[in-house]
Enzyme design. Structure first.
Site, PDB file in Angstrom:
ATOM      1  N   HIS A  97       0.869  -1.189   0.000  1.00 16.96           N
ATOM      2  CA  HIS A  97       0.000   0.000   0.000  1.00 16.96           C
ATOM      3  C   HIS A  97       0.899   1.232   0.000  1.00 16.96           C
ATOM      4  CE1 HIS A  97      -4.062  -1.682   0.323  1.00 16.96           C
ATOM      5  NE2 HIS A  97      -3.463  -2.689   0.926  1.00 16.96           N
ATOM      6  N   ASN A 117      -0.609  -4.707  -6.710  1.00 10.25           N
ATOM      7  CA  ASN A 117      -1.813  -4.015  -6.243  1.00 10.25           C
ATOM      8  C   ASN A 117      -1.466  -2.993  -5.170  1.00 10.25           C
ATOM      9  OD1 ASN A 117      -2.810  -7.216  -6.638  1.00 10.25           O
ATOM     10  ND2 ASN A 117      -4.017  -5.658  -7.683  1.00 10.25           N
ATOM     11  N   ALA A 118      -2.058  -1.805  -5.271  1.00 13.69           N
ATOM     12  CA  ALA A 118      -1.878  -0.740  -4.286  1.00 13.69           C
ATOM     13  C   ALA A 118      -0.410  -0.390  -4.100  1.00 13.69           C
ATOM     14  CB  ALA A 118      -2.510  -1.133  -2.945  1.00 13.69           C
ATOM     15  N   ASP A 139      -5.878 -14.689  -8.683  1.00  9.66           N
ATOM     16  CA  ASP A 139      -7.264 -15.124  -8.865  1.00  9.66           C
ATOM     17  C   ASP A 139      -7.724 -14.931 -10.288  1.00  9.66           C
ATOM     18  OD1 ASP A 139      -7.240 -12.392  -8.870  1.00  9.66           O
ATOM     19  OD2 ASP A 139      -8.997 -12.163  -7.600  1.00  9.66           O
ATOM     20  N   GLY A 140      -6.829 -14.525 -11.164  1.00 11.91           N
ATOM     21  CA  GLY A 140      -7.212 -14.296 -12.550  1.00 11.91           C
ATOM     22  C   GLY A 140      -7.807 -12.909 -12.731  1.00 11.91           C
ATOM     23  N   ASP A 188      -6.014 -12.980  -0.181  1.00  9.63           N
ATOM     24  CA  ASP A 188      -6.555 -11.660   0.179  1.00  9.63           C
ATOM     25  C   ASP A 188      -8.086 -11.742   0.171  1.00  9.63           C
ATOM     26  OD1 ASP A 188      -6.220  -8.223  -1.012  1.00  9.63           O
ATOM     27  OD2 ASP A 188      -6.402  -9.050   1.007  1.00  9.63           O
TER      28      ASP A 188
END
Lengths: 218, 404
Positions: free
Chosen positions: B201, B225-226, B258-259, B283
């Site tokens: 993050h 991500n983030a 997760d695709g 997550d």
């Protein structure tokens, strides 16, 4: 003496395996009737993996033998001579070896009964010769200095007491030893030759290139 | 104690799938040679594994909840949440996890943390290795679905960490943004306590990441991500994956496969760049395991459409609803890696990141007998914890035959 000639090492292994299975079944062993299968020592004692690992991975883990019916020479005990005597006594107590199966070295030795071994020898501590040490170097990172120089082994006499002896011989480098074993006389320099004198039926198997060599010398 | 021999299987050992039997006694994996030659005992039970793959139990180091429960928002139902999730995870092959708490208030931490006790797994569910605290010391820019009002700075470094979280006993991992002032002090303090620090993050640069690593940060939270987008002149902390200043064998990173959260190409780039550090994480959020429709998470409304969970009225992902075995299958498919590599990404790598490989993450002699029986296409047939079958897919249970 019976000689069984087959085409390749796989066939030799297959034939021998089936033969041993048949012999065990025909013998009909039980809690009071042991089929004592003799096998030669494969590696010198003190091998980090040891003969124990070798036998576990190649035989014991694949069959349902009870651990108490497995008798290996213990190379780590403090009184080696007592261990050898105990081993001989245990064989006798179980009724003697019914079938002994082994191979030979290029110098004609069976188990660690190397050239020069007494033909009436029993289970004992044996000093290994240079050829054997070299052959075993591959188990010790190819470092000759790490290879043990002594081994516990059943004797030629011990094997001769068996009801039947099955010797497997494969590979070109064993050809001369085979020739000595069956086409020359009984000789302590080629200890496997002692088995010529067994009056009961026993067999040897070889693969073709070896037989060819044998005929040429004979 | 009775010994169980698992036969007719392929076990994951020494980075390979080998045809070997697995021997278990008293909740541990044992060496059969010792049993055979020294104890001279046969096994008491035998299990025909029907050719299954046997992998170490999966470890999820980032999971926010599931089956309707959320570790951050159900602060009055923490024990219940842990119980339900722990039990539900068994069906996914997960035998250990870190319940994750996102950016929250000091009051929430004081309520929730003492109840997230480390506990061993068993018939009631997967084991808890400790809590993963994701936030509140993160970047406002890169908050993802975290509540911005609770994000805070590290005014006094590690002191602030202690003030905000309260007791750290049950904490296994902390995610923070390395570019925050006094971040390194916080990282040092946490690392000294044996807590794994993860950078995430973050709007930080690669230098911020390296500084944190030097202070002890060993993990990265959901790579890509983030965090600062990768740019060829400014790689952000993603650049740490190839940093020549870091001993890479010590760097691990979570990735959600997760695709949806990560494009297959991004997965491949991470995998090819630093395969040994790759840890699969779910997550997962509260609606995981519940199915399509509208659900309430804390003070947010979430909508599940197929495999995606979005904040209602937006296109923002609020976490995934994938299962760990689903992650593994997605990963194998996207990264085109081997089965062994995918299984290790869910077991050995997270265990190594957490420093617990003596007990978890492998099938070595002496380790805990936590493992999963899988089909060739990596679907869970059964899950074992401490040598006991704690989950079996319908019709797939394994029979433990007593030996005559």
């Amino acid at each position: 003496m019976r000689l069984v000639i087959l085409d390749n090492a796989n066939q030799v292994a297959d034939w021998s395996a089936r033969y041993i299975v048949k012999r065990i079944r025909d013998f009909n062993p039980g809690p009071d009737r042991y089929f004592v299968l003799g096998l030669p020592t494969g590696l010198p004692r003190d091998h980090p993996e040891s003969y124990h690992s070798y036998m576990w991975n190649h035989l014991f883990k694949h069959i349902d033998i009870h651990p108490e019916n497995v008798n290996l020479l213990d190379g780590t005990c403090s009184d080696l001579e007592a261990e050898c005597a105990r081993y001989e006594a245990k064989i006798a107590e179980a009724g003697g070896i019914e079938l002994f199966m082994g191979g030979i070295g290029p110098d004609g030795h069976v188990a660690f009964n190397e050239p020069g071994s007494s033909l009436v020898s029993r289970t004992r501590v044996k000093t290994l010769n240079q050829d054997t040490i070299q052959a075993n170097a591959r188990f010790f990172d190819n470092d000759i200095s790490k290879v043990p120089t002594r081994a516990l082994t059943v004797g030629v006499g011990t094997v001769m007491d068996a009801n039947e002896v099955l010797i497997l011989i494969t590979g070109q480098h064993k050809a001369y030893a085979l020739h000595q074993a069956i086409e020359e006389g009984v000789n302590h320099m080629w200890t496997v030759s002692a088995f010529q004198e067994l009056w009961s039926v026993h067999s040897k198997q070889i693969d073709d290139p070896v037989a060819f060599e044998s005929t040429r010398h004979g | 104690m009775p010994v169980t021999q698992f036969k007719n299987c392929r076990i994951l050992r020494d980075h390979e799938l080998v045809r070997e039997d697995l021997w278990v006694e008293n909740g541990r994996i044992i060496n059969p040679e010792e049993l055979f030659y020294v104890q001279k005992r046969p096994p008491a039970f035998q299990v025909d594994c029907r050719g299954s793959i046997v992998a170490p139990g999966f470890i999820d180091v980032q999971i926010n909840g599931g089956f309707g429960y959320d570790f951050s928002f159900d602060e009055d139902k923490t024990e219940e949440a842990v119980s339900v999730v722990a039990r539900g995870l068994l069906a996914h092959g997960v035998t250990s996890f870190l319940p994750t708490v996102i950016t929250s208030t000091p009051e929430t931490y004081r309520k929730v943390l003492p109840r997230l006790n480390k506990r061993p797994g068993g018939e009631d569910g997967a084991g808890v290795l400790g809590a993963h605290l994701e936030g509140p010391f993160i970047s406002r820019e890169k908050k993802g679905a975290h509540p911005v009002q609770h994000i805070r700075p590290l005014e006094k470094g590690f002191e602030t960490v202690k003030e905000v979280y309260g007791c750290l006993d049950n904490v296994a991992m902390v995610t923070l943004a390395p570019e925050l002032e006094n971040a390194c002090d916080a990282v040092e303090g946490l690392t000294e306590r044996g807590i794994v620090v993860s950078t995430g993050h973050s709007a930080g640069s690669i230098m911020d990441g390296e500084r944190a690593f030097k202070s002890g940060a060993r993990f990265m939270t959901h790579l890509f991500n983030a965090m600062t987008k990768f740019h060829h002149r400014d790689p952000g902390i993603i650049g740490m994956l190839t940093s020549k200043r870091l001993p890479l064998h010590e760097l691990y990173y979570g990735i959600i496969s997760d695709g949806i959260h990560t494009h297959p190409a991004a997965l491949r780039i991470a995998y090819k760049t630093h395969p040994n550090g790759l840890c699969l994480v779910t997550d997962a959020v509260a609606p995981m395991g519940l199915g399509s429709g509208r659900h309430h998470i804390g003070d947010m409304d979430v909508v599940i459409e197929g495999e995606r969970a979005l904040i209602e009225g937006t296109d923002t992902l609020c976490g995934s609803i994938v299962t760990m075995d689903g992650c593994i299958r997605h990963f194998m498919h996207s990264a085109r890696c081997t089965t062994v590599e995918a299984l290790e990404a869910a077991s050995l790598h997270p265990a190594t990141a957490l420093g617990i490989t003596a007990q978890k993450g492998t099938l070595e002699y002496g380790s805990d007998a936590d493992f999963v029986m899988l089909s060739d296409d990596v679907f869970v047939r059964a899950t074992y914890i401490a040598g006991r079958q704690v989950f079996a897919a319908p019709g797939q249970a394994f029979i433990h035959e007593p030996v005559q």
